[in-house]
Scaffold this motif. Structure first.
Motif, short mmCIF file in Angstrom:
data_model
loop_
_atom_site.label_atom_id
_atom_site.label_comp_id
_atom_site.label_asym_id
_atom_site.label_seq_id
_atom_site.Cartn_x
_atom_site.Cartn_y
_atom_site.Cartn_z
N HIS A 140 0.98 -1.06 -0.10
CA HIS A 140 -0.02 -0.03 0.01
C HIS A 140 1.01 1.29 0.01
O HIS A 140 1.61 1.36 0.96
CB HIS A 140 -0.84 -0.03 1.24
CG HIS A 140 -2.04 1.07 1.13
ND1 HIS A 140 -3.09 0.95 0.40
CD2 HIS A 140 -2.22 2.14 1.73
CE1 HIS A 140 -3.94 2.27 0.66
NE2 HIS A 140 -3.15 2.82 1.36
N GLN A 169 -2.95 4.05 -2.61
CA GLN A 169 -3.29 3.19 -3.46
C GLN A 169 -2.69 1.66 -3.01
O GLN A 169 -1.81 1.50 -2.73
CB GLN A 169 -2.66 3.39 -4.93
CG GLN A 169 -3.46 4.83 -5.18
CD GLN A 169 -2.67 5.28 -6.75
OE1 GLN A 169 -1.94 4.30 -7.23
NE2 GLN A 169 -3.47 6.19 -7.25
N CYS A 211 -1.08 -1.68 -4.06
CA CYS A 211 -0.11 -2.26 -5.14
C CYS A 211 0.48 -3.47 -4.56
O CYS A 211 0.12 -4.07 -3.88
CB CYS A 211 0.88 -1.17 -5.42
SG CYS A 211 1.64 -0.80 -4.04
N PRO A 237 1.11 -1.48 -9.94
CA PRO A 237 -0.41 -1.17 -9.37
C PRO A 237 -1.03 -2.47 -9.71
O PRO A 237 -1.23 -3.13 -10.58
CB PRO A 237 -0.50 0.15 -10.29
CG PRO A 237 0.05 -0.13 -11.65
CD PRO A 237 1.54 -0.81 -11.20
N GLN A 257 -8.20 -6.25 -7.51
CA GLN A 257 -8.46 -5.41 -6.20
C GLN A 257 -9.86 -6.10 -5.75
O GLN A 257 -10.32 -6.45 -4.72
CB GLN A 257 -8.65 -4.05 -5.96
CG GLN A 257 -7.42 -3.48 -6.34
CD GLN A 257 -7.73 -1.92 -6.33
OE1 GLN A 257 -8.70 -1.37 -5.69
NE2 GLN A 257 -6.52 -1.01 -6.78
#
Length: 302
Positions: free
Chosen positions: A236, A240, A242, A263, A269
């Protein structure tokens, strides 16, 4: 002749014990885990294996140093006898443990000399432990060592060399050492377990660089491809989600380690491309095209 053979046993046994301890400590420091040097201590219950391994290594270190100290003038009396009897008991217990290990755990190496004792114990290893036990018993009651005469030094050197050759013949570790010195397997076929890759990774500069953004110390995925181990760690950074991908080279000493931060997409996610409860419409089978049959064949004219 017999007295000369008895006099050289204590220093020789001290060198063997210190070498066994040093190889075990080297393996522990390299892999950062006592569990990788279990050897014959694998016969103990799981809760006692780690302390038994540590106790064995410390016992070898203590007895090796004590044999050197008691070989001179400081070893006169019951202290030298006690040290040599304790060393004989250690080798005797080791011989019994190897015999038991050969019957119950033939898949494990004895671990006597660290990485070099990876092969399952055989009759040679058991006979070697018995020979060392007899050599230790023969050293009990020997007077302190003194500087030998020129002829006595040559005799002592010859006895040590002959005994080392016998021990080398009875030691499978010698063949393993010669094989490692003279042959290097291709990296695609090289044995490099995942725990060693993680251990090398934890000590690397790449790990220290990205450790602050990692969410977990355990990899989310790890796999090997030819000469590299790949490990994916969730991370993180800057608000964001990643992932940090580490690559560890399959190399026994100082492997190259690479790292990159990537990413995570929305699909990764969520785990799936579609939200929960929504399904993609099932594809409809295509309608078959009509097949035109050929007309009647014209009659042949004779």
């Amino acid at each position: 002749m017999i007295s000369a053979i008895r006099e050289v046993q204590a220093p020789l046994l001290a060198v063997i014990l210190l070498a066994a301890c040093a190889t075990k400590l080297y393996r522990v420091l390299r892999v950062r885990s006592v569990w990788q040097v279990l050897g014959a201590t694998a016969l103990f219950p799981p809760k006692l294996r780690r302390p038994a391994t540590m106790a064995l290594c410390m016992t070898e270190l203590f007895l090796g140093i004590s044999l050197i100290v008691t070989a001179g003038q400081a070893g006169v009396g019951g202290w030298a006898t006690g040290v040599r009897l304790a060393t004989a008991c250690l080798f005797l217990v080791g011989m019994c443990a190897l015999a038991e290990m050969r019957e119950r755990r033939p898949d494990l190496g004895c671990g006597c000399f660290g990485d070099f004792s990876s092969k399952p114990p055989g009759m040679r290893s058991i006979a070697r432990a018995g020979l060392l036990t007899a050599a230790t018993v023969a050293s009990v009651g020997v007077p302190p060592l003194e500087l030998p005469s020129p002829g006595g030094a040559a005799l002592g050197f010859g006895i040590v060399l002959a005994e080392l050759l016998v021990l080398a013949f009875m030691s499978p570790e010698v063949g393993e050492a010669l094989q490692r010195l003279g042959y290097s397997a291709p990296c695609e076929l090289r044995s490099f377990p995942a725990y060693r890759a993680r251990s090398c990774l934890r000590r690397s500069r790449a790990w220290r660089r990205y450790s602050a953004v990692l969410v977990s110390d355990s990899p989310a995925d790890m796999w090997r491809e030819l000469c590299w181990w790949y490990a994916v760690y969730p991370a993180h950074d800057a608000g964001q989600d990643c992932a940090v991908v580490f690559a560890v080279e399959v190399k026994p000493h100082r492997p190259a380690i690479r790292a990159v931060m990537v990413p995570r997409s929305a699909d990764e996610q969520q785990g799936l491309g579609q939200p929960a409860g929504e399904l993609l419409p099932a594809p409809q089978p295509a309608e078959p095209e009509p097949v035109q049959l050929p007309g009647p064949m014209p009659s042949a004219t004779l």
